[in-house]
Write a protein that holds these residues in place. Structure first.
Motif, PDB file in Angstrom:
ATOM      1  N   GLY A 136      19.100   3.244  22.063  1.00 35.29           N
ATOM      2  CA  GLY A 136      18.320   3.093  20.835  1.00 35.29           C
ATOM      3  C   GLY A 136      16.964   2.464  21.030  1.00 35.29           C
TER       4      GLY A 136
ATOM      5  N   ALA B 199      21.291  -2.784  15.246  1.00 32.57           N
ATOM      6  CA  ALA B 199      20.990  -3.283  16.594  1.00 32.57           C
ATOM      7  C   ALA B 199      21.790  -4.543  16.876  1.00 32.57           C
ATOM      8  CB  ALA B 199      19.500  -3.569  16.737  1.00 32.57           C
TER       9      ALA B 199
ATOM     10  N   THR C 209      21.431   0.448  18.637  1.00 33.35           N
ATOM     11  CA  THR C 209      20.592  -0.128  19.689  1.00 33.35           C
ATOM     12  C   THR C 209      21.313  -1.301  20.344  1.00 33.35           C
ATOM     13  OG1 THR C 209      18.553   0.511  18.569  1.00 33.35           O
ATOM     14  CG2 THR C 209      18.399  -1.280  20.172  1.00 33.35           C
TER      15      THR C 209
ATOM     16  N   ILE D 249      17.033  -2.718  27.667  1.00 40.00           N
ATOM     17  CA  ILE D 249      17.314  -1.868  26.515  1.00 40.00           C
ATOM     18  C   ILE D 249      18.230  -0.738  26.989  1.00 40.00           C
ATOM     19  CG2 ILE D 249      16.327  -0.409  24.712  1.00 40.00           C
ATOM     20  CD1 ILE D 249      13.677  -2.016  25.187  1.00 40.00           C
TER      21      ILE D 249
ATOM     22  N   TYR E 149      19.672  -7.187  12.140  1.00 41.22           N
ATOM     23  CA  TYR E 149      20.167  -7.018  13.509  1.00 41.22           C
ATOM     24  C   TYR E 149      20.911  -8.278  13.917  1.00 41.22           C
ATOM     25  CZ  TYR E 149      15.784  -9.494  14.711  1.00 41.22           C
ATOM     26  OH  TYR E 149      14.741 -10.396  14.785  1.00 41.22           O
TER      27      TYR E 149
ATOM     28  N   ARG F 191      13.985   1.827  18.378  1.00 39.00           N
ATOM     29  CA  ARG F 191      13.890   0.740  17.400  1.00 39.00           C
ATOM     30  C   ARG F 191      13.053  -0.431  17.906  1.00 39.00           C
ATOM     31  NH1 ARG F 191      19.284   2.222  16.249  1.00 39.00           N
ATOM     32  NH2 ARG F 191      19.320   3.323  14.250  1.00 39.00           N
TER      33      ARG F 191
END
Length: 268
Positions: A243, A207, A228, A240, A185, A246
Motif C-alpha cells: 500500500g 494502514a 498499507t 513499506i 491509521y 498511501r
C-alpha cells in the motif's frame, strides 16, 4: 495498571531485597446474550472499549447500535445485543500474548479497504515517536502500546499486556466516539501479525505502522485487501511492505512500480 512487588535483585555477585513495578493482568469473562463467549487475559483498564472493539472485530456486532447493554461485575462482562440469537459458535480463551484470534483466516471473505487516506512520511515518524513514548513501559518493561491517529493527529493511545487487546480497545473507543475509522491509521509497538491485519480490515482502518517487524502472511493478506503495512519506523528509516500509494511523499506511479518490482523479484 501495575503494582510494586517484592523481588531479589542481583547485580554481579551482589543480591539485595527490593521491589519492582509489575504490570497487572486480569481474566475477564464475557457473555453475549446469556452464553459465555470468551475469557480474555487483559489489563484492568478501558474494559468497556475492549469488549466493544472485540465484538466488532469478531463481527458479532456490525455497529455499536446493536449493543443494548454491557454490565460489569467483578471479573465478568455481560452483553445484550439487539439480536439475541447472535452468539459465538465456540468459547475461547484469549491469552495476553501474541495469539488470541477467534477467527480462521479466509482472505476472500475479508473486506477490502475503502479509504482515500494518505499520510506523509514525517507524520508517520512523528506519530510513532509520540505514541510509543510510554512511561509505563519504561517503568515495567511489560506493556504493548497501540495508537489510533488521523489527519489531525492523535485520536487515542492505549496500553495493554497484549497488542491485540489494545487494538480492540482503540477500535471500541472510536466506535463510541463515532470516529470515521477509514480516515485513521494504527501505530503499534509490537510485530504486525495477520490477526492485527484482520482486525484493521474488519474495521476499515487503511494502514498499520510499527517500529517492529511484520510477517509474510500479514503482508500477503494486506496486499490482497488493500491495506498499507509499514514496519521498522526508526529515525529516518521505514520499510513499506504494501500500500505504498498511501505514503504521500511517493507518487502513485512510483509506489506501483516499486511494488510490481518487489513481486517480480519474489517470483524469481
Amino acid at each position: 495498571m501495575f503494582r510494586e512487588l517484592p523481588c531479589i535483585k542481583a547485580e554481579g555477585e551482589s543480591f539485595t531485597q527490593d521491589v519492582h513495578p509489575v504490570i497487572e493482568e486480569m481474566p475477564l469473562a464475557v457473555s453475549v446474550n446469556g452464553r459465555h463467549a470468551l475469557t480474555a487475559m487483559t489489563s484492568p483498564v478501558m474494559l468497556r472499549e475492549f469488549v466493544i472493539g472485540f465484538l466488532y472485530t469478531e463481527r458479532i456486532i456490525k455497529d455499536i447500535e446493536e449493543i443494548e447493554s454491557i454490565r460489569f461485575e467483578e471479573n465478568t462482562a455481560s452483553v445484550l445485543t439487539t439480536n439475541p440469537f447472535k452468539i459465538l459458535t465456540s468459547q475461547k480463551t484469549v491469552l495476553s500474548g501474541c495469539g488470541g484470534s477467534m477467527s480462521f483466516l479466509d482472505v476472500e471473505k475479508l473486506p477490502e479497504i475503502d479509504s482515500d487516506l494518505t499520510i506523509d512520511a514525517d507524520s508517520i515518524r512523528e506519530s510513532v515517536k509520540e505514541a510509543l513514548h510510554s512511561e509505563l513501559h519504561v517503568k515495567t518493561g511489560g506493556i504493548h502500546v497501540v495508537g489510533l491517529y488521523g489527519k489531525d493527529g492523535r485520536v487515542a493511545v492505549v496500553e495493554d499486556i497484549g497488542r491485540h487487546n489494545a487494538l480492540d480497545r482503540v477500535i471500541g473507543y472510536a466506535l463510541e466516539k463515532d470516529i470515521d475509522l477509514s480516515e485513521t491509521y494504527v501505530i503499534c509497538s509490537g510485530r504486525i501479525s495477520s490477526e492485527m491485519v484482520r482486525k484493521c480490515l474488519v474495521a476499515n482502518i487503511p494502514a498499520i505502522i510499527s517500529r517492529g517487524a511484520t510477517t509474510t502472511l500479514a503482508i500477503d493478506i494486506a496486499k490482497a485487501r488493500g491495506l498499507t503495512i509499514i514496519g521498522f519506523v526508526r529515525g529516518k528509516k521505514m520499510n513499506i511492505y504494501s500500500g505504498g500509494q498511501r505514503v504521500a511523499d511517493m507518487s502513485s506511479g512510483d509506489a506501483g512500480y516499486l511494488e510490481a518490482k518487489m513481486e517480480e523479484e519474489k517470483e524469481i
